[in-house]
Write an enzyme that holds these catalytic residues in place. Structure first.
Site, mmCIF file in Angstrom:
data_model
loop_
_atom_site.group_PDB
_atom_site.id
_atom_site.type_symbol
_atom_site.label_atom_id
_atom_site.label_comp_id
_atom_site.label_asym_id
_atom_site.label_seq_id
_atom_site.Cartn_x
_atom_site.Cartn_y
_atom_site.Cartn_z
ATOM 1 N N CYS A 1 24.163 1.721 2.654
ATOM 2 C CA CYS A 1 23.221 1.949 1.138
ATOM 3 C C CYS A 1 22.958 2.944 1.242
ATOM 4 O O CYS A 1 21.749 3.501 1.691
ATOM 5 C CB CYS A 1 22.470 0.792 0.710
ATOM 6 N N ARG B 1 27.845 7.382 4.669
ATOM 7 C CA ARG B 1 27.047 6.517 5.690
ATOM 8 C C ARG B 1 27.878 5.629 5.311
ATOM 9 O O ARG B 1 28.031 4.007 5.775
ATOM 10 C CB ARG B 1 25.921 6.375 4.432
ATOM 11 N N TRP C 1 25.921 -1.090 0.574
ATOM 12 C CA TRP C 1 27.326 -1.811 1.591
ATOM 13 C C TRP C 1 27.328 -3.078 1.244
ATOM 14 O O TRP C 1 25.525 -2.942 1.495
ATOM 15 C CB TRP C 1 27.126 -0.843 2.773
ATOM 16 N N ASN D 1 17.811 -0.750 -1.426
ATOM 17 C CA ASN D 1 18.417 -0.811 -0.057
ATOM 18 C C ASN D 1 17.356 -2.175 1.221
ATOM 19 O O ASN D 1 16.362 -2.414 0.842
ATOM 20 C CB ASN D 1 17.958 0.278 1.193
ATOM 21 N N GLY D 2 17.969 -2.964 1.867
ATOM 22 C CA GLY D 2 17.041 -3.307 2.938
ATOM 23 C C GLY D 2 17.673 -5.338 2.295
ATOM 24 O O GLY D 2 18.582 -5.321 2.059
ATOM 25 N N GLU E 1 33.017 -3.147 29.633
ATOM 26 C CA GLU E 1 32.204 -2.535 27.440
ATOM 27 C C GLU E 1 32.205 -1.334 28.946
ATOM 28 O O GLU E 1 32.569 0.072 27.967
ATOM 29 C CB GLU E 1 31.688 -3.395 27.378
ATOM 30 N N LYS F 1 34.373 2.018 27.255
ATOM 31 C CA LYS F 1 33.531 3.538 26.274
ATOM 32 C C LYS F 1 33.933 4.861 26.842
ATOM 33 O O LYS F 1 34.475 5.855 26.432
ATOM 34 C CB LYS F 1 32.226 3.519 26.304
ATOM 35 N N GLU G 1 37.779 5.593 26.387
ATOM 36 C CA GLU G 1 38.571 6.015 24.945
ATOM 37 C C GLU G 1 37.831 7.405 24.217
ATOM 38 O O GLU G 1 38.531 7.922 24.134
ATOM 39 C CB GLU G 1 37.843 5.010 23.917
ATOM 40 N N HIS H 1 41.406 -6.606 47.304
ATOM 41 C CA HIS H 1 42.280 -7.086 47.339
ATOM 42 C C HIS H 1 43.254 -6.188 46.964
ATOM 43 O O HIS H 1 44.531 -6.658 46.744
ATOM 44 C CB HIS H 1 42.810 -8.828 46.568
ATOM 45 N N LYS I 1 39.638 3.881 13.146
ATOM 46 C CA LYS I 1 38.587 2.644 13.728
ATOM 47 C C LYS I 1 39.049 1.552 13.413
ATOM 48 O O LYS I 1 38.140 0.041 13.832
ATOM 49 C CB LYS I 1 37.534 2.992 12.164
HETATM 50 C C1 F6R Z 1 36.064 0.693 21.260
HETATM 51 C C2 F6R Z 1 36.087 -0.113 20.125
HETATM 52 C C3 F6R Z 1 37.569 -0.899 19.909
HETATM 53 C C4 F6R Z 1 37.507 -2.626 18.845
HETATM 54 C C5 F6R Z 1 38.791 -3.706 18.626
HETATM 55 C C6 F6R Z 1 38.514 -4.297 17.351
HETATM 56 O O1 F6R Z 1 35.017 1.155 21.011
HETATM 57 O O2 F6R Z 1 35.605 0.850 18.846
HETATM 58 O O3 F6R Z 1 38.327 -1.840 20.761
HETATM 59 O O4 F6R Z 1 36.082 -2.763 19.314
HETATM 60 O O5 F6R Z 1 39.904 -2.415 17.766
HETATM 61 O O6 F6R Z 1 37.779 -3.869 15.812
HETATM 62 P P1 F6R Z 1 37.008 -4.840 15.296
HETATM 63 O O7 F6R Z 1 36.277 -5.330 16.012
HETATM 64 O O8 F6R Z 1 37.072 -4.523 13.908
HETATM 65 O O9 F6R Z 1 37.983 -6.495 15.206
#
Ligand code: F6R
Length: 606
Positions: free
Chosen positions: A2, A27, A74, A100-101, A479, A483, A486, A502, A601
């Site tokens: 927010c 934001r 938000w 906010n909060g 994970e 990271k 990507e 293996h 995203k």
């Molecule tokens: C990696 C990443 C993606 C998401 C995936 C699922 O950094 O962001 O692998 O985790 O696309 O997205 P959500 O969580 O929005 O369903």
């Protein structure tokens, strides 16, 4: 997250507030609103969706007045609608508030005020504050705000107007940021620096529980009733970097936001040091009735889900199935009306995850969602929802969403385990104490990130990197590898450390970086053997570990230490150096860190 912008002074407030809200758009928000005192009357205009929806309404009916409050919301309590948008006005129409909060005890205050005749129209915790202030008002608005925040448990930054004191603006904060901007023609209050920069660079950072009384030509700061002085500081940031609060990229800003995200995530799920999921979870009888539990998600959210599977198996002492949503949607033959499906999704809009959810609902199964976005499709279509409370995640690479997904899953497992009797009161209390220690431990890791620079330089020079781990450490390695690949575009391969021999060990050659995660006490010796295997073939070995043994220093070219925590919870700390390493490599390679190639995203398509 927010945004708040408020102004009191000699010139038009609407223009100043709207431009400030525009500067906070980065934001993330889902609705917006403004309240201005015009001819001693409170005028409120709100709109769901983008700021343009609000400014379109204002074109038809501009607000004339020099004191006002504005907000971009938000959603955290209640879906993003015009009714839930801020400002909220007390039911007697006299007080308007933006906030906010999170007000933790909003339900108790709401019940009390309802008995006194106040009415509520929205689902928000903020409307409770507007009514609380109205109920306390006895001629002095500052005093009413002060009395109200004494009753409030939680975090807030607030800006308050009242028709009973129409020339005044009151602002206050606790844990949630709020700054003053001092101009020649008045005083701003805002949640973030960019909102002010078009008008001033002279700012005051308020302390917790500061209350500021802003008049047309002066302002006075109080703390617990006593007048206090706060220094005026000059902001040196450019508008561009102010959006990222001085960080170079959103990703690193969001990495550093993790201690706060963890605290916020705990706030809604823990009361007085004990698990308290309220209606976010199922009853003992409902949990017992599920014949099987499935977890499904994509990408990073799936990696969190796999750790969640371990936590739930420990809690329920039975097998749980975790599967990638894009696979599971076409292969879920046993999911039926007696099943529970848990879906995990930051955005709440991922196409494959939604497809699994919808198929499960068609079959009559119950669905519990863990999501970061209130009002998302996943939120609206599930039977139960736990919110991650990470705040908006802007960088494509997920960081704070992952750690809060993990924490939410741990808390769900704790809730199920306690209800079914696997865990006693003491077990729950000890686990919560460990969770409460996580923000401090993350800060410890983040204090030291410069030591990762030489390792990042090494990784950046190599076309391929291996990530190894055993047991839960393998899930952390997955994970870490995701990271790196990507945002650096380096081929990063994760695998269970014991599987290397293996076949894939054929790829180990002189200088290839191998990152091994070692946090699972019973598997330490086994992981050490794997480091020896790759070291003997010339690999550059990096250990990420909470073990204090010196063996790692002898064996590894680089050792990254993370604070100790119970084995099951180790991924929430082990991921930190991996996120930072990936970030640093991406920066070294000159990549677009926040918007890596080929990625979006939110992946709403199949
Ligand atoms: C990696 C990443 C993606 C998401 C995936 C699922 O950094 O962001 O692998 O985790 O696309 O997205 P959500 O969580 O929005 O369903």
């Amino acid at each position: 997250m927010c945004g708040i912008v408020a102004f009191n002074g000699l010139n038009d407030a609407e223009e100043r507030i709207i431009q400030g809200l525009e500067k906070l758009e980065y934001r993330g928000y889902d609705s917006a609103g403004i309240a201005i005192i015009e001819d001693d009357k409170l005028q409120v205009v709100k709109a769901a969706g983008r700021l343009e929806a609000l400014t379109d309404k204002l074109k038809d009916r501009p607000l004339k007045g020099t004191v006002g409050i504005g907000h971009t919301r938000w959603a955290t309590h209640g879906v993003p609608t015009e009714t839930n948008a801020h400002p909220h006005v007390s039911s007697d129409g006299r007080v308007a508030v933006v906030h906010n909060g999170i007000i933790e005890n909003f339900q108790a205050i709401k019940d009390d005020l309802s008995e006194k005749g106040y009415t509520f129209y929205s689902d928000t915790d903020t409307e409770v504050v507007a009514n609380l202030i109205a109920s306390k008002f006895q001629g002095d608005l500052r005093k009413a705000v002060e009395d109200s925040i004494n009753d409030v448990v939680g975090t807030f930054s607030l800006a308050v107007l009242s028709v009973d004191d129409p020339d005044k603006l009151i602002v206050t904060r606790r844990e949630s940021p709020l700054i003053l901007g001092i101009c020649d023609d008045g005083v701003f209050a805002a949640s973030d620096v960019p909102a002010l920069l078009a008008y001033t660079r002279d700012v005051i950072y308020l302390n917790n529980d500061d209350i500021v009384e802003i008049d047309k030509d002066s302002y006075h700061i109080y703390n617990h009733g006593n007048p206090v002085q706060r220094d005026v500081q000059t902001v040196e940031w450019s508008l561009e970097s102010a959006g990222k609060e001085g960080y170079d990229h959103y990703m690193i800003k969001e990495i550093f936001e993790q201690p706060k995200a963890i605290k916020d995530c705990l706030r809604r799920k823990v009361t007085d040091g004990f698990i308290d999921l309220k209606d976010q979870s199922f009853t003992k009888e409902e949990i017992e009735a599920f014949d099987h539990i499935y977890i499904s998600a994509c990408g990073t959210a799936f990696h969190a889900s796999q750790v969640g599977k371990r936590a739930l198996e420990d809690a329920l002492q039975r097998e749980i199935t975790a599967d990638i949503a894009s696979e599971f949607r076409y292969n879920m033959p046993f999911l039926n009306e007696n099943s529970l499906l848990i879906v995990v999704s930051q955005s709440g809009e991922t196409g494959d995850t939604l497809a699994v959810l919808r198929e499960a609902k068609l079959r009559g199964a119950k669905v519990l969602a863990i999501t970061n976005v209130v009002g998302s499709s996943v939120d609206r279509e599930s039977d139960k929802v736990m919110y991650c409370d990470a705040g908006p995640e802007i960088s494509v690479a997920s960081t704070k969403a992952y750690s809060t997904q993990l924490l939410s899953l741990y808390l769900l497992a704790l809730d199920f385990g306690y209800k079914l009797g696997t865990y006693g009161r003491e077990d729950v209390k000890m686990a919560i104490e460990e969770f409460e220690s996580i923000p401090g431990k993350i800060e410890e890791i983040l204090e030291d990130i410069d030591t990762l620079d030489p390792i990042a330089e090494r990784l950046a020079k190599h076309p391929a990197v291996f990530y190894l781990g055993r047991g839960i450490d393998y899930l952390s390695a997955k994970e870490g590898a995701l990271k790196l690949k990507e945002i650096s575009y380096i081929h990063a391969q994760s695998m269970p450390a014991g599987e290397l021999k293996h076949g894939s060990i054929a790829l180990i050659e002189e200088g290839i970086p191998v990152v091994t995660i070692i946090t699972q006490s019973p598997l330490v010796e086994k992981s050490i053997s794997n480091i020896k295997e790759v070291k003997a073939r010339g690999a550059y070995t990096i250990a990420i570990t909470d073990e204090i043994s010196t063996q790692f220093s002898d064996l590894s070219d680089a050792v990254i230490r993370v604070p100790a925590i119970s084995d099951l919870y180790a991924p929430i700390l082990a991921v930190l150096p991996q996120q930072v390493l990936a970030y640093k490599v991406s920066v070294l390679l000159g990549n677009d860190v926040d918007k890596p190639r080929n990625l979006a995203k939110s992946v709403t398509v199949e």
